[in-house]
Design an enzyme around this catalytic site. Structure first.
Site, PDB file in Angstrom:
ATOM      1  N   GLY A  66       0.832  -1.192   0.000  1.00 26.73           N
ATOM      2  CA  GLY A  66       0.000   0.000   0.000  1.00 26.73           C
ATOM      3  C   GLY A  66       0.870   1.246   0.000  1.00 26.73           C
ATOM      4  O   GLY A  66       2.007   1.211   0.489  1.00 26.73           O
ATOM      5  N   GLN A 124       2.933  10.049   1.233  1.00 25.76           N
ATOM      6  CA  GLN A 124       4.250   9.400   1.317  1.00 25.76           C
ATOM      7  C   GLN A 124       5.157   9.783   0.151  1.00 25.76           C
ATOM      8  O   GLN A 124       6.370   9.585   0.224  1.00 25.76           O
ATOM      9  CB  GLN A 124       4.094   7.873   1.358  1.00 25.76           C
ATOM     10  CG  GLN A 124       3.441   7.360   2.624  1.00 25.76           C
ATOM     11  CD  GLN A 124       3.344   5.854   2.604  1.00 25.76           C
ATOM     12  OE1 GLN A 124       2.382   5.301   2.097  1.00 25.76           O
ATOM     13  NE2 GLN A 124       4.342   5.178   3.146  1.00 25.76           N
ATOM     14  N   CYS A 157       5.925  -0.080   7.142  1.00 29.40           N
ATOM     15  CA  CYS A 157       5.565   1.063   6.302  1.00 29.40           C
ATOM     16  C   CYS A 157       6.796   1.468   5.504  1.00 29.40           C
ATOM     17  O   CYS A 157       7.901   1.499   6.056  1.00 29.40           O
ATOM     18  CB  CYS A 157       5.099   2.209   7.189  1.00 29.40           C
ATOM     19  SG  CYS A 157       4.624   3.681   6.283  1.00 29.40           S
ATOM     20  N   LEU A 158       6.606   1.792   4.224  1.00 32.22           N
ATOM     21  CA  LEU A 158       7.742   2.200   3.395  1.00 32.22           C
ATOM     22  C   LEU A 158       8.362   3.500   3.910  1.00 32.22           C
ATOM     23  O   LEU A 158       9.507   3.802   3.598  1.00 32.22           O
ATOM     24  CB  LEU A 158       7.309   2.364   1.938  1.00 32.22           C
ATOM     25  CG  LEU A 158       6.874   1.077   1.219  1.00 32.22           C
ATOM     26  CD1 LEU A 158       6.438   1.388  -0.202  1.00 32.22           C
ATOM     27  CD2 LEU A 158       7.977   0.040   1.225  1.00 32.22           C
ATOM     28  N   HIS A 211      -4.434   1.462   7.636  1.00 34.85           N
ATOM     29  CA  HIS A 211      -3.061   2.000   7.673  1.00 34.85           C
ATOM     30  C   HIS A 211      -2.904   3.117   6.635  1.00 34.85           C
ATOM     31  O   HIS A 211      -2.400   4.205   6.947  1.00 34.85           O
ATOM     32  CB  HIS A 211      -2.072   0.851   7.408  1.00 34.85           C
ATOM     33  CG  HIS A 211      -0.643   1.262   7.299  1.00 34.85           C
ATOM     34  ND1 HIS A 211       0.329   0.815   8.181  1.00 34.85           N
ATOM     35  CD2 HIS A 211      -0.002   2.078   6.415  1.00 34.85           C
ATOM     36  CE1 HIS A 211       1.495   1.345   7.839  1.00 34.85           C
ATOM     37  NE2 HIS A 211       1.325   2.109   6.774  1.00 34.85           N
ATOM     38  N   GLU A 212      -3.356   2.853   5.399  1.00 36.71           N
ATOM     39  CA  GLU A 212      -3.176   3.851   4.330  1.00 36.71           C
ATOM     40  C   GLU A 212      -4.020   5.094   4.591  1.00 36.71           C
ATOM     41  O   GLU A 212      -3.571   6.215   4.337  1.00 36.71           O
ATOM     42  CB  GLU A 212      -3.519   3.247   2.965  1.00 36.71           C
ATOM     43  CG  GLU A 212      -2.634   2.084   2.526  1.00 36.71           C
ATOM     44  CD  GLU A 212      -1.141   2.329   2.710  1.00 36.71           C
ATOM     45  OE1 GLU A 212      -0.697   3.484   2.578  1.00 36.71           O
ATOM     46  OE2 GLU A 212      -0.421   1.364   3.015  1.00 36.71           O
ATOM     47  N   HIS A 261      -2.496   7.593   6.849  1.00 36.07           N
ATOM     48  CA  HIS A 261      -1.530   8.497   6.211  1.00 36.07           C
ATOM     49  C   HIS A 261      -2.215   9.789   5.737  1.00 36.07           C
ATOM     50  O   HIS A 261      -1.607  10.855   5.742  1.00 36.07           O
ATOM     51  CB  HIS A 261      -0.880   7.830   4.993  1.00 36.07           C
ATOM     52  CG  HIS A 261       0.256   6.903   5.311  1.00 36.07           C
ATOM     53  ND1 HIS A 261       1.417   7.340   5.897  1.00 36.07           N
ATOM     54  CD2 HIS A 261       0.417   5.572   5.114  1.00 36.07           C
ATOM     55  CE1 HIS A 261       2.247   6.297   6.043  1.00 36.07           C
ATOM     56  NE2 HIS A 261       1.665   5.215   5.580  1.00 36.07           N
TER      57      HIS A 261
END
Ligand code: NI
Length: 169
Positions: free
Chosen positions: A45, A50, A92-93, A134-135, A138
């Site tokens: 995701g 991000q 997470c990236l 989670h996304e 953000h």
């Protein structure tokens, strides 16, 4: 095009994103670049903040990271959560080389539009529901590490600080 992914503690990750007003060619290109970036980084995701865009746009594919069979692009997603609480490992990236258990809800009813501006509503459960929560965090400027206990968070911050000092040497 593969985009650079911002990393914690970049302040742009803490901004609240604004709705996508029009699905312009630029938005389509951003969504395509985000999907390419997510796949290149073995993610499941990625949210627009991000990559430095404070827009309510998310891509996800929970068939990944090894497969690419379930790409979803969510524009202006709104979640209604229900069900039990469940706790699972998340990464997470934007927070490399770190994972931790986070508590989420079991179900998410998702209201969103797709890249054609059509309603793309669906009900998510399990891993997909967790990924969507989670996304969408953000988009509010919230990272999964913001949901950790204070003790865990302090340990992480100390570790990152130490890493930064080592890099500086
Ligand atoms: Ni993330």
């Amino acid at each position: 095009m593969i985009l650079p992914v911002l990393q914690y503690p970049d302040p742009r990750l803490a901004r609240k994103a604004v709705p996508v007003e029009e699905i312009s060619p630029r938005i389509r290109e951003l969504a395509a670049d985000m999907a390419e970036t997510m796949y290149a980084r073995d993610g499941i995701g990625l949210a627009a903040p991000q990559v430095g865009e404070a827009l309510r746009l998310v891509v996800l594919d929970i068939s990944g990271p090894d497969r690419r069979e379930d790409l979803r692009v969510l524009i202006n997603p709104v979640l209604t959560l229900s069900g039990e609480e469940l706790t699972a490992d998340e990464g997470c990236l934007s927070v490399p080389e770190y994972s931790a258990k986070v508590t989420r809800r079991e179900f998410a009813a998702v209201r969103a539009v797709d890249l054609d501006g059509r309603p793309a509503d669906f009900d998510a459960s399990g891993r997909l529901a967790v990924c969507i929560q989670h996304e969408c965090d953000h988009l509010e400027g919230v990272l999964f590490i913001d949901r950790l206990s204070r003790l865990k968070r302090e340990m992480l911050d100390r570790r990152l600080k130490k890493k930064a000092t080592e890099h500086a040497r």
